[in-house]
Design a protein around this motif. Structure first.
Motif, PDB file in Angstrom:
ATOM      1  N   PRO A 214     -57.136  42.413  50.754  1.00  0.00           N
ATOM      2  CA  PRO A 214     -57.228  43.063  52.066  1.00  0.00           C
ATOM      3  C   PRO A 214     -58.168  44.267  52.000  1.00  0.00           C
ATOM      4  CG  PRO A 214     -55.210  43.721  50.954  1.00  0.00           C
ATOM      5  CD  PRO A 214     -55.838  42.638  50.100  1.00  0.00           C
ATOM      6  N   ASP A 215     -58.512  44.782  53.150  1.00  0.00           N
ATOM      7  CA  ASP A 215     -59.273  46.027  53.184  1.00  0.00           C
ATOM      8  C   ASP A 215     -58.429  47.133  52.540  1.00  0.00           C
ATOM      9  OD1 ASP A 215     -61.346  44.764  54.467  1.00  0.00           O
ATOM     10  OD2 ASP A 215     -60.693  45.327  56.479  1.00  0.00           O
ATOM     11  N   PRO A 216     -59.033  48.248  52.144  1.00  0.00           N
ATOM     12  CA  PRO A 216     -58.280  49.295  51.423  1.00  0.00           C
ATOM     13  C   PRO A 216     -56.957  49.645  52.099  1.00  0.00           C
ATOM     14  CG  PRO A 216     -60.601  49.856  51.528  1.00  0.00           C
ATOM     15  CD  PRO A 216     -60.429  48.637  52.380  1.00  0.00           C
ATOM     16  N   ARG A 217     -55.890  49.686  51.288  1.00  0.00           N
ATOM     17  CA  ARG A 217     -54.553  49.942  51.831  1.00  0.00           C
ATOM     18  C   ARG A 217     -54.173  51.413  51.827  1.00  0.00           C
ATOM     19  NH1 ARG A 217     -52.141  45.729  47.684  1.00  0.00           N
ATOM     20  NH2 ARG A 217     -53.824  46.751  46.525  1.00  0.00           N
ATOM     21  N   SER A 218     -54.994  52.227  51.223  1.00  0.00           N
ATOM     22  CA  SER A 218     -54.759  53.674  51.222  1.00  0.00           C
ATOM     23  C   SER A 218     -56.060  54.384  50.899  1.00  0.00           C
ATOM     24  CB  SER A 218     -53.685  54.045  50.192  1.00  0.00           C
ATOM     25  OG  SER A 218     -54.190  53.868  48.866  1.00  0.00           O
ATOM     26  N   ARG A 219     -56.093  55.666  51.203  1.00  0.00           N
ATOM     27  CA  ARG A 219     -57.284  56.455  50.874  1.00  0.00           C
ATOM     28  C   ARG A 219     -57.452  56.586  49.368  1.00  0.00           C
ATOM     29  NH1 ARG A 219     -57.030  61.511  55.214  1.00  0.00           N
ATOM     30  NH2 ARG A 219     -57.319  60.240  57.108  1.00  0.00           N
ATOM     31  N   LEU A 220     -56.323  56.638  48.666  1.00  0.00           N
ATOM     32  CA  LEU A 220     -56.383  56.757  47.206  1.00  0.00           C
ATOM     33  C   LEU A 220     -56.999  55.503  46.597  1.00  0.00           C
ATOM     34  CD1 LEU A 220     -55.726  58.465  44.764  1.00  0.00           C
ATOM     35  CD2 LEU A 220     -53.443  57.434  44.711  1.00  0.00           C
TER      36      LEU A 220
END
Length: 280
Positions: A214-220
């Motif tokens: 998936p696309d990034p799940r968090s900024r980290l």
């Protein structure tokens, strides 16, 4: 047709004291800066849309190399240069590759992200394209006609690719492979033609994996991906300096694009920041 007199007027009107700024602006239409922009957008944003624009950029590079070689029109004379520029006297002058690339990359982002009716997005992309194009004239490496045709050709190319691919980057890279296979014999075995061939092959072989994560799940997770992905890309770029064999360069450029697309799979398995994101 190339508007030589108008180009001379623009060059003479520009203060030479700002030459360094113009050199920075022109890099927005080069190879490195657009690659960084597209890679970061791929790692941090909508991967399918960003990959689509990467396919446009690779295909466009191959197409423009063939066009320039077939036309064979020279650059402006050496005394037109604003400052000495390494490598800028090489190759042909019409149409402008930087103007074309700026239109394909920044105009392609507007199209791929469905922002063509967003006045701010269109204005921002148009401003970058215009500045890059003007910088080429000011630097004395292109005539005004070169950049106008380059920018218009880039916009038309984005429109054609947008219609053909229908949002599928695999189709974009399939086009890129065909165009790159033509560019190598037409334009010769150069760094750019090998980049087009290798990048198109790497993209075609790895684009099918884009939807595996998936696309990034968090900024980290996005930040970690920029660090890991960026480090791998820098290492592959550094290897370019010691590789002279053409097939090896093609493989290296293929690996570079494949790494951009596949690195999210490796980082995603680490589940960085997923627990924090799930609490929101």
């Amino acid at each position: 047709m190339r508007l030589e007199e108008a180009s001379a007027t623009i060059r003479e009107a520009f203060p030479a004291a700002y030459a360094d700024l113009v050199v920075l602006v022109t890099e927005l239409g080069g190879t490195t800066v657009p690659m960084i922009v597209l890679a970061v957008l791929f790692w941090c944003g909508n991967r399918r849309r960003s990959a689509l624009v990467i396919s446009y950029a690779v295909a466009g590079l191959a197409l423009l190399l063939s066009i320039k070689a077939l036309l064979g029109l020279p650059r402006p004379p050496a005394d037109a240069l604003l400052v000495p520029l390494e490598g800028e006297r090489e190759g042909y002058g019409f149409p402008s590759g930087h103007a074309f690339a700026a239109a394909v990359v920044y105009g392609g982002l507007v199209a791929a992200y469905d922002r063509t009716r967003d006045a701010l997005a269109v204005t921002a992309a148009g401003t970058v394209i215009a500045l890059v194009s003007l910088s080429r004239v000011v630097l004395g490496v292109h005539y005004l006609g070169d950049v106008i045709v380059g920018a218009l050709l880039g916009i038309a190319f984005v429109g054609a690719m947008d219609r053909f691919t229908r949002g599928d980057p695999r189709l974009g890279f399939a086009v890129a492979v065909v165009l790159a296979a033509v560019a190598v014999p037409v334009a010769g075995v150069t760094e750019d033609s090998l980049l087009g061939l290798g990048g198109s092959i790497g993209g075609l072989c790895s684009a099918g994996w884009i939807d595996r994560r998936p696309d990034p799940r968090s900024r980290l997770e996005a930040g970690a991906l920029v660090v890991v992905g960026g480090a791998g890309a820098v290492a592959l770029e550094a290897a370019e300096a010691v590789v002279a064999f053409a097939p090896a360069l093609v493989a290296l450029y293929a690996a570079l694009v494949a790494w951009i697309f596949l690195s999210p799979i490796a980082v995603g398995r680490l589940d960085i920041g997923v627990a924090d994101a799930s609490r929101r």
